[in-house]
Design a protein around this motif. Structure first.
Motif, PDB file in Angstrom:
ATOM      1  N   PHE A  79       0.829 -15.915 -20.943  1.00  0.00           N
ATOM      2  CA  PHE A  79       0.920 -16.098 -19.493  1.00  0.00           C
ATOM      3  C   PHE A  79       1.899 -15.105 -18.879  1.00  0.00           C
ATOM      4  N   VAL A  80       3.037 -14.935 -19.519  1.00  0.00           N
ATOM      5  CA  VAL A  80       4.028 -13.986 -19.007  1.00  0.00           C
ATOM      6  C   VAL A  80       3.447 -12.580 -18.955  1.00  0.00           C
ATOM      7  N   ALA A  81       2.701 -12.195 -20.012  1.00  0.00           N
ATOM      8  CA  ALA A  81       2.101 -10.866 -20.052  1.00  0.00           C
ATOM      9  C   ALA A  81       1.106 -10.678 -18.910  1.00  0.00           C
ATOM     10  N   VAL A  82       0.264 -11.699 -18.664  1.00  0.00           N
ATOM     11  CA  VAL A  82      -0.719 -11.607 -17.577  1.00  0.00           C
ATOM     12  C   VAL A  82      -0.024 -11.485 -16.224  1.00  0.00           C
ATOM     13  N   THR A  83       0.984 -12.331 -16.002  1.00  0.00           N
ATOM     14  CA  THR A  83       1.655 -12.316 -14.700  1.00  0.00           C
ATOM     15  C   THR A  83       2.461 -11.034 -14.493  1.00  0.00           C
ATOM     16  N   LEU A  84       3.067 -10.531 -15.557  1.00  0.00           N
ATOM     17  CA  LEU A  84       3.757  -9.240 -15.426  1.00  0.00           C
ATOM     18  C   LEU A  84       2.763  -8.118 -15.138  1.00  0.00           C
ATOM     19  N   GLY A  85       1.550  -8.242 -15.728  1.00  0.00           N
ATOM     20  CA  GLY A  85       0.504  -7.269 -15.416  1.00  0.00           C
ATOM     21  C   GLY A  85       0.108  -7.309 -13.950  1.00  0.00           C
ATOM     22  N   ILE A  86      -0.040  -8.527 -13.420  1.00  0.00           N
ATOM     23  CA  ILE A  86      -0.345  -8.677 -11.989  1.00  0.00           C
ATOM     24  C   ILE A  86       0.755  -8.058 -11.146  1.00  0.00           C
ATOM     25  N   THR A  87       2.010  -8.342 -11.507  1.00  0.00           N
ATOM     26  CA  THR A  87       3.149  -7.816 -10.749  1.00  0.00           C
ATOM     27  C   THR A  87       3.173  -6.296 -10.775  1.00  0.00           C
ATOM     28  N   THR A  88       2.931  -5.713 -11.942  1.00  0.00           N
ATOM     29  CA  THR A  88       2.930  -4.250 -12.064  1.00  0.00           C
ATOM     30  C   THR A  88       1.801  -3.636 -11.247  1.00  0.00           C
ATOM     31  N   TRP A  89       0.616  -4.256 -11.304  1.00  0.00           N
ATOM     32  CA  TRP A  89      -0.541  -3.757 -10.555  1.00  0.00           C
ATOM     33  C   TRP A  89      -0.265  -3.787  -9.056  1.00  0.00           C
ATOM     34  N   VAL A  90       0.327  -4.896  -8.607  1.00  0.00           N
ATOM     35  CA  VAL A  90       0.619  -5.026  -7.179  1.00  0.00           C
ATOM     36  C   VAL A  90       1.699  -4.042  -6.758  1.00  0.00           C
ATOM     37  N   SER A  91       2.710  -3.848  -7.598  1.00  0.00           N
ATOM     38  CA  SER A  91       3.817  -2.958  -7.229  1.00  0.00           C
ATOM     39  C   SER A  91       3.335  -1.529  -7.047  1.00  0.00           C
ATOM     40  N   ARG A  92       2.290  -1.139  -7.767  1.00  0.00           N
ATOM     41  CA  ARG A  92       1.758   0.222  -7.622  1.00  0.00           C
ATOM     42  C   ARG A  92       0.964   0.388  -6.331  1.00  0.00           C
ATOM     43  N   ARG A  93       0.403  -0.742  -5.810  1.00  0.00           N
ATOM     44  CA  ARG A  93      -0.403  -0.682  -4.594  1.00  0.00           C
ATOM     45  C   ARG A  93       0.419  -1.002  -3.351  1.00  0.00           C
ATOM     46  N   ARG A  94       1.683  -1.349  -3.558  1.00  0.00           N
ATOM     47  CA  ARG A  94       2.525  -1.799  -2.453  1.00  0.00           C
ATOM     48  C   ARG A  94       2.849  -0.647  -1.503  1.00  0.00           C
ATOM     49  N   ARG A  95       2.836  -0.957  -0.208  1.00  0.00           N
ATOM     50  CA  ARG A  95       3.160   0.040   0.803  1.00  0.00           C
ATOM     51  C   ARG A  95       4.655   0.099   1.095  1.00  0.00           C
ATOM     52  N   GLY A  96       5.421  -0.902   0.686  1.00  0.00           N
ATOM     53  CA  GLY A  96       6.858  -0.880   0.894  1.00  0.00           C
ATOM     54  C   GLY A  96       7.322  -1.421   2.226  1.00  0.00           C
ATOM     55  N   SER A  97       6.403  -1.928   3.055  1.00  0.00           N
ATOM     56  CA  SER A  97       6.799  -2.452   4.358  1.00  0.00           C
ATOM     57  C   SER A  97       7.324  -3.877   4.215  1.00  0.00           C
ATOM     58  N   ALA A  98       8.073  -4.316   5.245  1.00  0.00           N
ATOM     59  CA  ALA A  98       8.599  -5.677   5.237  1.00  0.00           C
ATOM     60  C   ALA A  98       7.453  -6.689   5.259  1.00  0.00           C
ATOM     61  N   GLU A  99       6.394  -6.392   6.032  1.00  0.00           N
ATOM     62  CA  GLU A  99       5.264  -7.317   6.125  1.00  0.00           C
ATOM     63  C   GLU A  99       4.561  -7.476   4.776  1.00  0.00           C
ATOM     64  N   GLU A 100       4.481  -6.389   4.040  1.00  0.00           N
ATOM     65  CA  GLU A 100       3.858  -6.449   2.712  1.00  0.00           C
ATOM     66  C   GLU A 100       4.723  -7.247   1.749  1.00  0.00           C
ATOM     67  N   PHE A 101       6.049  -6.999   1.762  1.00  0.00           N
ATOM     68  CA  PHE A 101       6.944  -7.659   0.809  1.00  0.00           C
ATOM     69  C   PHE A 101       7.099  -9.148   1.110  1.00  0.00           C
ATOM     70  N   TYR A 102       7.281  -9.507   2.399  1.00  0.00           N
ATOM     71  CA  TYR A 102       7.541 -10.896   2.770  1.00  0.00           C
ATOM     72  C   TYR A 102       6.272 -11.732   2.919  1.00  0.00           C
ATOM     73  N   ALA A 103       5.173 -11.114   3.391  1.00  0.00           N
ATOM     74  CA  ALA A 103       3.982 -11.895   3.750  1.00  0.00           C
ATOM     75  C   ALA A 103       2.706 -11.420   3.085  1.00  0.00           C
ATOM     76  N   GLY A 104       2.797 -10.487   2.138  1.00  0.00           N
ATOM     77  CA  GLY A 104       1.614 -10.029   1.424  1.00  0.00           C
ATOM     78  C   GLY A 104       0.593  -9.360   2.319  1.00  0.00           C
ATOM     79  N   GLY A 105       1.044  -8.786   3.433  1.00  0.00           N
ATOM     80  CA  GLY A 105       0.133  -8.126   4.364  1.00  0.00           C
ATOM     81  C   GLY A 105      -0.718  -9.081   5.185  1.00  0.00           C
ATOM     82  N   ARG A 106      -0.456 -10.405   5.079  1.00  0.00           N
ATOM     83  CA  ARG A 106      -1.205 -11.450   5.805  1.00  0.00           C
ATOM     84  C   ARG A 106      -2.710 -11.353   5.524  1.00  0.00           C
ATOM     85  N   LEU A 107      -3.064 -11.111   4.266  1.00  0.00           N
ATOM     86  CA  LEU A 107      -4.459 -10.849   3.919  1.00  0.00           C
ATOM     87  C   LEU A 107      -5.126 -11.984   3.138  1.00  0.00           C
TER      88      LEU A 107
END
Length: 529
Positions: free
Chosen positions: A15-43
């Motif tokens: 489970f840890v490996a899967v969730t760390l994979g999700i986190t790594t995948w998301v961090s590469r697609r992240r735009r770095g804005s406050a809206e993305e970090f706090y609210a996931g882009g409201r998507l």
């Protein structure tokens, strides 16, 4: 290390490996804005957010603590199930849609819409961080209890290192992935937890051939309390103090959810207020089903494992569900018992990891978006604010780890009850006054927060939870001057009273135009972010 311990650790590592994979995948697609970090882009869709809310809410307190309390105290343990579930009606009818329309990322955004921004942000930010840390402590205690069971209760060092490891993982999830990664982790965890709970519930009912009466009677018989196990009063009915404590806990549970920062922040991850309301409907269905099954697991643990064995494994009852799984699968040493125990333990670990990530994100957002932005007056520097939020996650993780090690012998559901009491005392009064009282002022808002926060924390410090009792945090000393374990019945009215008193004694005249704008925005969504 036995087979069930090894398998549980392998599943948890997966489970840890899967969730760390999700986190790594998301961090590469992240735009770095406050809206993305706090609210996931409201998507996120209402269904996705509903599962994520359920994942946030179905914590270690629910899966481990409530079942443990029912296994130990029978009927009186049911209060937690009822309180946690009824609380969602308050959220649905009074909070979800209005908060989504009025706010942006945190509770303080709702208050700042019509108040002087700096003082209310500092007050709300302080309160939100306090509530979040209290909630985090409960999850850390759950993690320590589980690893003690997994590793055969070898030493306190094993619990300590587990708490530290969970803290480190939650910091990684939050600082790298933000809200988007945290939400997907919550969704995965919610599906796993609901699936595991369904399997255990079916197995308990099959053990008793679907006869619920027989299940309850067997639980009463093996509890050592007889029919008193199925009647009110075993934990909260002994004297007037216990009865008042019962009412206090009920108030805290029912009113506290609407003031939890990590739940309020979930409403900002959807695009519209209507989607926020539909998210709550989804979550009520999921959470309601879960708590009904938790009742079966609690009585099942008393009937199958026995109250004495549950208390012998963990005095607070936190290991009742894993022990039940081991027994239902065929007992220690059997293949079925090993597999079922391992799956349940891994799901419980996953639950803890996912919940601490959500709470840490909400509290770090309060530190950066409210406290830092107010004190440094840099509301426009989104990237700087996000960087502060990541560092805040580290600091909050360290504090939660330290307190988790201190409170490791307390029941996790009970600890969450304290967090709910503080949330209901400090956050709910100011939120309701801001949304519904035309004459509410900045002084009233600040007094409402501190007037609920300080009494709630102070009464807990002077209660049997901290000193003067064999089960206290510090049993060797006695500065117990407040007889109740949960302060809600005193601190919640004080929060409302302080908000009213601050408003009526204030020289400030409430801004009618801002209230009208807030009212229209909260009810229609016009101008919402």
């Amino acid at each position: 290390m036995t087979g069930d311990q090894t398998l549980a650790l392998l599943l948890f590592t997966g489970f840890v490996a899967v969730t760390l994979g999700i986190t790594t995948w998301v961090s590469r697609r992240r735009r770095g804005s406050a809206e993305e970090f706090y609210a996931g882009g409201r998507l996120f869709s209402p269904m996705e957010n509903g599962f994520a809310i359920a994942g946030d809410y179905m914590s270690a307190a629910s899966f481990l603590g409530i079942a443990g309390l029912i296994a130990l105290y029978g009927y009186d343990g049911l209060l937690y199930c009822v309180g946690f579930l009824v609380a969602w009606l308050v959220v649905l009818f009074l909070v979800a849609e209005l908060v989504r329309n009025c706010g942006r990322f945190t509770l303080a955004d709702v208050l700042a819409a019509r108040m002087s921004e700096r003082p209310v942000r500092i007050a709300a930010g302080t309160s939100s961080v306090t509530v979040s840390v209290l909630y985090l402590v409960a999850q850390m205690v759950g993690a320590g209890s589980l690893v003690a069971l997994l590793l055969g209760r070898t030493s306190g060092a094993a619990q300590a290192w587990t708490v530290i490891g969970v803290g480190a993982l939650m910091v990684i999830y939050v600082s790298l992935g933000g809200m988007r990664a945290t939400t997907w982790i919550q969704i995965v965890k919610a599906v796993l937890l609901l699936g595991g709970t369904v399997v255990l519930t079916v197995l308990v009912l099959l053990r008793f051939h679907g006869d619920v009466d027989r299940l309850l009677l067997t639980a009463a018989e093996r509890s050592g309390h007889g029919t008193a196990f199925l009647a009110p009063g075993l934990k909260y009915g002994g004297d007037w103090t216990a009865r008042v404590d019962f009412i206090s806990l009920g108030l805290a549970l029912v009113l506290g959810t609407a003031g939890l920062p990590h739940i309020l922040s979930r409403f900002y991850t959807v695009p519209t207020a209507r989607a926020a309301r539909r998210s709550v409907v989804w979550s009520i269905g999921l959470i309601g089903s879960f708590y009904l099954m938790t009742i079966v697991l609690g009585f099942g643990a008393a009937a199958v494992v026995g109250t004495g064995a549950v208390r012998g494994s963990n005095a607070a009852g936190n290991t009742a569900v894993p022990l039940l799984a081991l027994d239902l699968g065929g007992g220690a040493g059997s293949t079925g018992g090993t597999v079922l125990f391992a799956v349940v333990a891994a799901v419980a670990f996953a639950t803890i990891l996912a919940v601490v990530a959500g709470i840490t994100l909400a509290s770090s957002a309060s530190v950066a978006h409210d406290l830092y932005a107010s004190l440094r007056r840099r509301h426009g520097e989104a990237r700087s604010e996000v960087a502060v939020a990541r560092w805040a996650a580290v600091g909050i993780g360290v504090v939660a780890i330290a307190l988790g090690l201190l409170a490791r012998d307390l029941n996790v559901a009970f600890l969450v009850g304290l967090a709910f009491a503080v949330a209901a005392s400090a956050n709910l009064p100011v939120l309701l006054y801001s949304l519904f009282w035309r004459g509410f002022t900045t002084r009233g808002a600040v007094w409402a927060v501190y007037g609920g926060l300080f009494p709630a924390i102070g009464l807990v410090l002077l209660s049997p939870v901290v000193s003067g009792d064999p089960d206290s945090l510090f049993p060797a000393v006695d500065f117990q001057y407040f007889p109740l374990e949960n302060p809600g019945i005193v601190s919640i009215p004080l929060g409302f009273l302080a908000g009213w008193l601050g408003t009526v004694t204030s020289d400030e005249v409430a801004d009618e135009a801002k209230y009208a704008e807030t009212e229209v925005r909260s009810l229609t969504g016009a101008g919402a972010v």
